[in-house]
Design an enzyme around this catalytic site. Structure first.
Site, PDB file in Angstrom:
ATOM      1  N   ARG A  92       0.813  -1.201   0.000  1.00  0.00           N
ATOM      2  CA  ARG A  92       0.000   0.000   0.000  1.00  0.00           C
ATOM      3  C   ARG A  92       0.864   1.276   0.000  1.00  0.00           C
ATOM      4  NH1 ARG A  92      -4.766   2.259   1.136  1.00  0.00           N
ATOM      5  NH2 ARG A  92      -4.292   4.238   2.122  1.00  0.00           N
ATOM      6  N   CYS A 116      -7.296  -3.736   2.225  1.00  0.00           N
ATOM      7  CA  CYS A 116      -6.379  -4.740   2.758  1.00  0.00           C
ATOM      8  C   CYS A 116      -7.052  -5.392   3.944  1.00  0.00           C
ATOM      9  CB  CYS A 116      -5.041  -4.121   3.130  1.00  0.00           C
ATOM     10  SG  CYS A 116      -5.163  -3.035   4.522  1.00  0.00           S
ATOM     11  N   ILE A 123      -8.096   6.511  -0.555  1.00  0.00           N
ATOM     12  CA  ILE A 123      -7.028   7.491  -0.821  1.00  0.00           C
ATOM     13  C   ILE A 123      -7.616   8.826  -1.276  1.00  0.00           C
ATOM     14  CG2 ILE A 123      -5.203   5.811  -1.317  1.00  0.00           C
ATOM     15  CD1 ILE A 123      -5.686   6.502  -4.323  1.00  0.00           C
ATOM     16  N   ASP A 124      -8.918   9.035  -1.000  1.00  0.00           N
ATOM     17  CA  ASP A 124      -9.572  10.263  -1.467  1.00  0.00           C
ATOM     18  C   ASP A 124      -8.886  11.524  -0.937  1.00  0.00           C
ATOM     19  OD1 ASP A 124     -10.534   9.179   0.988  1.00  0.00           O
ATOM     20  OD2 ASP A 124     -12.160  10.640   1.001  1.00  0.00           O
ATOM     21  N   LEU A 125      -8.381  11.494   0.287  1.00  0.00           N
ATOM     22  CA  LEU A 125      -7.752  12.699   0.848  1.00  0.00           C
ATOM     23  C   LEU A 125      -6.422  12.998   0.156  1.00  0.00           C
ATOM     24  CD1 LEU A 125      -8.483  11.945   4.612  1.00  0.00           C
ATOM     25  CD2 LEU A 125      -9.668  13.594   3.149  1.00  0.00           C
ATOM     26  N   ASP A 305      -1.920   0.684  15.787  1.00  0.00           N
ATOM     27  CA  ASP A 305      -0.906  -0.335  15.497  1.00  0.00           C
ATOM     28  C   ASP A 305      -0.440  -1.093  16.742  1.00  0.00           C
ATOM     29  OD1 ASP A 305      -1.050   0.243  12.844  1.00  0.00           O
ATOM     30  OD2 ASP A 305       0.879   1.259  12.695  1.00  0.00           O
TER      31      ASP A 305
END
Ligand code: UD1
Length: 427
Positions: A92, A116, A123-125, A305
């Site tokens: 990615r 994923c 990914i629009d931003l 994370d």
């Protein structure tokens, strides 16, 4: 496919130096395309995702090599801005090349990185930000083509503090004409590291680490040598493993300030933490206490994370804890696997209710994604008996030989690779 075989029940003990940060190194490697010449990056871990990024840079015409933990890239020979679909699909983070290639070549052609295992990951931003800088973007199915004769500085507000979008816009704006201001920016330490790297090449950026970043465009950048920050997620994983095995571990090469939300949670769980310069010592001999409620949110709050790893500690705690995940919608895949090891966890939409049990038991489990895999390794270290973690390639995306790192701390863990089938007929 490789597996990790773990004999649980051994408290971790000793001292370990933490690897460089994957999530800082990846945008920095992509950002090296903004300059023409030889860029040297130190403290880059040997990971699958890093090798894919270097492979893409070679495909674009760069010379790139990774020796020890130093990457040397000559970007002067780069001649094209098309990222092949096959390489784009492998990682990615290839999306980080969009801003730098657009700024350098005036165009970039790539493919949607797609969803994923942990969620949709739009990914629009990224695209909106680049459009604001003057890029014309066309999408045909999964193919994306961006063109801009000249990027121009703009005021860009991010409706959500996306780490990747903040980094992509920052990199593109570095060579734009005039000033760009990003408000609502993500504040992660890796963004600050990217600012330091770009400024070392001659960029004029201030504000990374806050929610407003200002970039004064410059004509060109000059290659430099740069060392990436330590990996706060790998450090956090080792800290939780030390606590879950009731061990005592000192981590060197850390930035304790980057781990303050985890340190706060561990202290609430009753784990002892000492800090001295860039070293953190984690030690406990008692059963952890439940932590009433943890919510994952953008930095400086608790990181998504580390959600799965901390869940293992809470699964062993005295009492009931709640973990709420607000960043990625598919990030509880480790729960079913932990349940097979005896954990008592119930998921309700984006919250997990964790009723602590006094012990976990070894089982054969599957790493469904990078951090879920790390959590299962911790569970295996703390459990009674033998655990086999399958699909280790997910873990290799973020940990430079996790088994060697943990074995150095006394863990009984080995990698078992499949015997190659050479087609020989027995007898
Ligand atoms: C980075 C980290 C990843 C970490 C994540 C959140 C790297 C290489 N990866 O990923 O390890 O888990 O930050 O801390 O640095 N979103 C949109 N539109 C966009 C971009 C993002 O809706 O254009 C959404 C995503 O779907 C997700 C959320 O925003 O729900 C967070 O994504 P983002 O902060 O962009 O994470 P990454 O940069 O992908």
């Amino acid at each position: 496919m490789d597996k990790l075989v773990i004999e649980g029940g051994q408290p971790l003990s000793g001292t370990i130096a933490i690897q460089g940060a994957k999530n800082a190194a990846l945008p920095i490697l992509a950002g090296s395309m903004l300059a023409s010449g030889t860029v040297v990056i130190d403290s880059v871990p040997q990971l699958l995702d890093i090798e894919v990024m270097l492979h893409i840079l070679q495909e674009l015409g760069c010379r790139a090599e990774h020796v020890g933990d130093t990457v040397t890239i000559n970007t002067a020979t780069a001649y094209q801005a098309h990222i092949p679909e096959k390489l784009m699909g492998q990682m990615r983070s290839s999306i980080f090349l969009m801003g730098p290639l657009l700024a350098r070549f005036g165009e970039v052609h790539l493919y949607q990185p797609g969803g994923c295992a942990i969620g949709e990951r739009k990914i629009d931003l990224h695209l909106e930000g680049l459009r604001s800088l003057g890029a014309e973007i066309e999408e045909y199915g999964d193919r994306i083509s961006c063109r801009a004769e000249k990027l121009r500085g703009a005021d860009i507000h991010l409706g959500f503090p996306s780490v990747g979008a903040t980094e992509n816009i920052m990199m593109a704006a570095t060579l734009a004409e005039g000033r760009t201001t990003i408000t609502g920016a993500a504040r992660e330490p890796e963004i600050q590291d990217l600012q330091h790297f770009l400024n070392a090449m001659g960029a004029r950026i201030i504000g990374a680490g806050t929610d407003t970043i200002t970039i004064e465009g410059v004509e060109s950048l000059t290659p430099c040598r740069y060392r990436v920050i330590p990996d706060r997620i790998v450090a956090g994983t080792v800290m939780v493993a030390a606590a879950a095995t009731k061990g005592k571990v000192t981590l060197t090469n850390t930035r304790p300030a980057h781990l303050s939300s985890l340190i706060h949670v561990l202290r609430r769980a009753g784990v002892g933490i000492g800090i001295e310069g860039d070293a953190i010592t984690v030690g406990t001999s008692a059963r952890p206490k439940a932590v009433e409620r943890i919510v994952t949110s953008p930095y400086p709050a608790f990181p998504t994370d580390l959600q799965s790893q901390v869940m293992v500690l809470l699964a062993l705690a005295d009492g009931t804890s709640i973990m709420k995940e607000t960043i990625f919608e598919g990030r509880f895949k480790h729960v079913d696997e932990l349940s097979r090891m005896g954990a008592d966890i119930r998921v309700d939409l984006n919250a997990a209710v964790i009723r602590g049990v006094s012990r976990l038991y070894g089982a054969t489990v599957e790493a469904t994604d990078l951090r879920a895999g790390a959590a299962l390794v911790i569970a295996g270290l703390a459990a009674n008996g033998r655990t086999v973690v399958e699909q280790v390639h997910h873990i290799d995306r973020g940990y430079d030989s996790i088994e060697s790192m943990l074995a150095r701390l006394g863990a009984r863990i080995v990698r078992s690779a499949p015997v190659p089938d050479n087609g020989a007929v027995p007898g």
